[in-house]
Design an enzyme around this catalytic site. Structure first.
Site, PDB file in Angstrom:
ATOM      1  N   ASN A 147      22.422  30.319  64.150  1.00 22.81           N
ATOM      2  CA  ASN A 147      23.611  31.177  64.205  1.00 22.81           C
ATOM      3  C   ASN A 147      24.814  30.279  64.476  1.00 22.81           C
ATOM      4  OD1 ASN A 147      25.590  33.060  64.718  1.00 22.81           O
ATOM      5  ND2 ASN A 147      24.755  33.705  66.703  1.00 22.81           N
ATOM      6  N   TRP A 148      25.622  30.071  63.445  1.00 21.46           N
ATOM      7  CA  TRP A 148      26.735  29.132  63.575  1.00 21.46           C
ATOM      8  C   TRP A 148      27.932  29.745  64.307  1.00 21.46           C
ATOM      9  CZ3 TRP A 148      27.163  26.529  58.029  1.00 21.46           C
ATOM     10  CH2 TRP A 148      25.954  25.892  57.743  1.00 21.46           C
ATOM     11  N   LYS A 149      27.896  31.043  64.527  1.00 23.91           N
ATOM     12  CA  LYS A 149      29.015  31.757  65.181  1.00 23.91           C
ATOM     13  C   LYS A 149      30.330  31.426  64.460  1.00 23.91           C
ATOM     14  CE  LYS A 149      26.414  31.453  69.418  1.00 23.91           C
ATOM     15  NZ  LYS A 149      26.371  31.764  70.822  1.00 23.91           N
ATOM     16  N   HIS A 175      24.194  41.236  68.068  1.00 20.26           N
ATOM     17  CA  HIS A 175      24.281  40.025  68.903  1.00 20.26           C
ATOM     18  C   HIS A 175      25.066  40.363  70.171  1.00 20.26           C
ATOM     19  CE1 HIS A 175      25.324  36.006  70.273  1.00 20.26           C
ATOM     20  NE2 HIS A 175      24.327  35.573  69.525  1.00 20.26           N
ATOM     21  N   GLU A 200      27.282  38.885  71.732  1.00 20.99           N
ATOM     22  CA  GLU A 200      28.737  38.652  71.663  1.00 20.99           C
ATOM     23  C   GLU A 200      29.430  39.813  70.942  1.00 20.99           C
ATOM     24  OE1 GLU A 200      28.507  34.697  70.012  1.00 20.99           O
ATOM     25  OE2 GLU A 200      27.627  33.997  71.897  1.00 20.99           O
ATOM     26  N   GLU A 254      17.292  37.738  73.335  1.00 19.18           N
ATOM     27  CA  GLU A 254      18.286  36.764  73.775  1.00 19.18           C
ATOM     28  C   GLU A 254      18.871  37.214  75.108  1.00 19.18           C
ATOM     29  OE1 GLU A 254      19.920  34.375  70.312  1.00 19.18           O
ATOM     30  OE2 GLU A 254      21.124  36.186  70.376  1.00 19.18           O
ATOM     31  N   GLY A 270      24.440  30.156  75.301  1.00 20.21           N
ATOM     32  CA  GLY A 270      25.555  29.216  75.390  1.00 20.21           C
ATOM     33  C   GLY A 270      25.792  28.689  76.800  1.00 20.21           C
ATOM     34  N   SER A 314      20.134  29.009  74.507  1.00 18.20           N
ATOM     35  CA  SER A 314      20.115  27.587  74.876  1.00 18.20           C
ATOM     36  C   SER A 314      18.837  26.860  74.459  1.00 18.20           C
ATOM     37  CB  SER A 314      20.375  27.427  76.385  1.00 18.20           C
ATOM     38  OG  SER A 314      21.659  27.943  76.706  1.00 18.20           O
ATOM     39  N   GLY A 361      21.817  28.836  68.554  1.00 19.59           N
ATOM     40  CA  GLY A 361      23.276  28.792  68.431  1.00 19.59           C
ATOM     41  C   GLY A 361      23.755  27.352  68.367  1.00 19.59           C
ATOM     42  N   GLY A 362      24.267  26.865  69.495  1.00 18.85           N
ATOM     43  CA  GLY A 362      24.883  25.530  69.563  1.00 18.85           C
ATOM     44  C   GLY A 362      24.084  24.422  68.883  1.00 18.85           C
TER      45      GLY A 362
HETATM   46  C1  PEP Z   1      22.953  32.634  69.904  1.00 22.01           C
HETATM   47  O1  PEP Z   1      24.108  32.589  69.586  1.00 22.01           O
HETATM   48  O2  PEP Z   1      22.251  33.526  69.406  1.00 22.01           O
HETATM   49  C2  PEP Z   1      22.433  31.644  70.854  1.00 22.01           C
HETATM   50  C3  PEP Z   1      21.206  31.775  71.268  1.00 22.01           C
HETATM   51  O3  PEP Z   1      23.276  30.634  71.258  1.00 22.01           O
HETATM   52  P1  PEP Z   1      22.889  29.287  72.070  1.00 22.01           P
HETATM   53  O4  PEP Z   1      21.656  28.720  71.408  1.00 22.01           O
HETATM   54  O5  PEP Z   1      24.074  28.395  71.918  1.00 22.01           O
HETATM   55  O6  PEP Z   1      22.624  29.676  73.482  1.00 22.01           O
END
Ligand code: PEP
Length: 255
Positions: A11-13, A99, A101, A171, A177, A217, A238-239
């Site tokens: 997930n590049w956000k 999600h 966010e 999640e 994040g 994470s 994500g990251g």
């Molecule tokens: C996400 O955005 O779904 C996520 C899990 O982010 P991160 O891996 O950065 O915590």
């Protein structure tokens, strides 16, 4: 050997211009053993503005792509929104829905996520349905109840046949994040609970077949241990999905 094929998604956000996206996809494609994509489903979720570019780079590669959100409406006066048919026309196979966010910053409720889930399924898109508790809810011992409610409300009205096309992502909001990953045991416990919820809503067969990803994470350092748990079928990253070396390493640890 699990019945469920592992699934690793990035997930590049709100990151990467279309030019940067092209670069990242070329590097992923180059670094990924072609055989791997037959053993693991690999999907990236770029921002809308990069989807066309990503589709060009990934053509015939076996790597799939999707969108991070979509409207539950078909078309019309919905400024700024993107419809399911627009995504399908770009070759998207999956769409992330609910999600945290989106829930937190754009006030998406379980009811809205339910409308979107129904629209995605009726349009031939496969939802990656995100659920997870906040830190406060976990500290109050409400995590199981909150996630069960999210699953129940977001999947309301979905029929058993359509569940073949639904992926669930657990999640925990406190792990997204933040660099704080749920321990493999904490994640496994929640994945088992989600399977219980799916069994109550549908059947043991469907609960056993549905892929449940962990997100929060995940890095190239902790992915292997998380993915080795019985009920964890891969990850939503994500990251760490923004760097091709780390993302490829994570995909490799799903084997
Ligand atoms: C996400 O955005 O779904 C996520 C899990 O982010 P991160 O891996 O950065 O915590």
């Amino acid at each position: 050997m699990s019945l469920r094929k592992k699934f690793v998604a990035g997930n590049w956000k709100m990151n990467k211009t279309f030019i940067e996206s092209s670069e990242l996809c070329k590097n992923i494609k180059q670094g990924l053993d072609k055989k791997l994509t037959s053993d693991v489903d690999v999907v990236v979720f770029p921002p809308f503005t990069s989807i066309y570019t990503v589709s060009e780079v990934f053509r015939d590669s076996g790597i799939m792509y999707g969108a991070q959100n979509m409207s539950y409406k078909d078309d019309g006066a919905m400024t700024g929104e993107i419809s399911a048919s627009m995504l399908s026309a770009l070759g998207c196979e999956y769409v992330i829905l609910g999600h945290s966010e989106r829930r937190q910053y754009f006030h998406e409720t379980n009811q809205i996520v339910n409308l979107k889930t129904a629209k995605a399924l009726s349009s031939g898109l496969k939802p990656v349905l995100c659920v997870g508790e906040t830190l406060e809810q976990r500290e109050q011992g409400l995590h199981v109840k909150v996630v069960d409610e999210q699953i129940t409300l977001c999947l309301k009205g979905v029929c058993a046949v359509d569940m073949e096309n639904v992926i669930v992502a657990y999640e925990p909001v406190w792990a997204i994040g933040t660099g704080k990953t749920a321990s493999p045991e904490q994640a496994e416990e929640m994945h088992r609970q989600i399977r219980n919820s799916l069994e109550n809503l549908f059947s043991a067969t469907i609960a056993g077949r549905t892929r449940i990803l962990y997100g929060g994470s995940v890095t190239d350092k902790n992915a292997g241990e998380l993915f080795s748990m019985n009920n964890i079928d891969g990850g939503l990253i994500g990251g760490a999905s923004l760097k091709h070396e780390a993302f490829i390493q994570i995909i490799n640890s799903a084997l």
